[in-house]
Design an enzyme around this catalytic site. Structure first.
Site, mmCIF file in Angstrom:
data_model
loop_
_atom_site.group_PDB
_atom_site.id
_atom_site.type_symbol
_atom_site.label_atom_id
_atom_site.label_comp_id
_atom_site.label_asym_id
_atom_site.label_seq_id
_atom_site.Cartn_x
_atom_site.Cartn_y
_atom_site.Cartn_z
ATOM 1 N N CYS A 79 0.837 -1.198 0.000
ATOM 2 C CA CYS A 79 0.000 0.000 0.000
ATOM 3 C C CYS A 79 0.879 1.258 0.000
ATOM 4 C CB CYS A 79 -1.001 -0.048 1.147
ATOM 5 S SG CYS A 79 -2.342 1.155 0.954
ATOM 6 N N HIS A 170 -3.102 -5.116 1.407
ATOM 7 C CA HIS A 170 -2.474 -5.407 2.705
ATOM 8 C C HIS A 170 -2.487 -6.916 2.972
ATOM 9 C CE1 HIS A 170 -2.291 -1.287 4.491
ATOM 10 N NE2 HIS A 170 -3.224 -1.059 3.594
ATOM 11 N N GLU A 172 -0.867 -8.543 5.104
ATOM 12 C CA GLU A 172 -0.697 -8.804 6.541
ATOM 13 C C GLU A 172 -2.010 -8.745 7.307
ATOM 14 O OE1 GLU A 172 -0.778 -4.369 6.306
ATOM 15 O OE2 GLU A 172 -0.100 -5.987 5.008
#
Length: 196
Positions: A79, A170, A172
């Site tokens: 990002c 994202h 994660e």
């Protein structure tokens, strides 16, 4: 075991640490320039890119980050991290780290309220990966040696160039660590090449 840093100035740092550890590597939260010398690879997390740049400047990280990129140690930008790695930004004069030959449009998928999830197919990673997009950028142009790893609605959302990886989304923020594991493999391969 490779040691992977997460730039710890802003963003989803804790989630990246968890993903790195789940992928079999050691994670280090990088808050001081000197720590860059101790790591084999670096993740630039999502967050707010203008705030992140301000913090990078405040703590004198920009030139050491560019030096890290010049050393060809692997870097992964998610990002806002993608924005930091790009060498061209639509509507902005100056790049940040500028390690990747890509042109990026900031907030290209809209503002925070326009955040969404999408099922992605990612080359080298696999099918059915849930991409979490939050005010996400996307890649509008690439150099010839940049590999497109994933598209969403005709837009490039994951790219790789040599030791550099960038994603609009994202990885994660899900419990699917395949993208982080892919980066860990890149770091392991790069470290083995340096040893030989």
């Amino acid at each position: 075991m490779v040691k992977i840093g997460v730039l710890g100035l802003q963003g989803a740092v804790r989630e990246h640490v968890k993903a790195i550890e789940a992928s079999g590597a050691e994670a280090v939260v990088v808050k001081q320039v000197e720590q860059l010398q101790e790591i084999d690879g670096l993740i630039l997390p999502g967050g707010e890119s203008t705030t992140m740049r301000r913090l990078i400047d405040k703590y004198h990280f920009m030139e050491p980050l560019r030096e890290f990129a010049r050393s060809r140690k692997p870097m992964f930008g998610t990002c806002a991290g993608m924005i930091l790695l790009a060498n061209k930004l639509i509507g902005y004069e100056e790049a940040h780290i500028g390690a990747m030959d890509i042109t990026v449009e900031r907030n290209a998928f809209g503002r925070q309220k326009d955040s969404f999830e999408a099922t992605l197919s990612i080359k080298g990673v696999g099918e059915d990966f849930t991409g979490v997009f939050i005010r996400a950028p996307y890649v509008v142009d690439i150099a010839d040696d940049v590999e497109v790893l994933s598209m969403h609605n005709g837009r490039m959302v994951a790219v790789k160039q040599g030791p550099f990886l960038a994603a609009s989304f994202h990885p994660e923020l899900t419990d699917d660590y395949r993208v982080t594991a892919y980066f860990v493999e890149m770091v392991e391969e790069a470290k083995m090449k340096k040893v030989v």
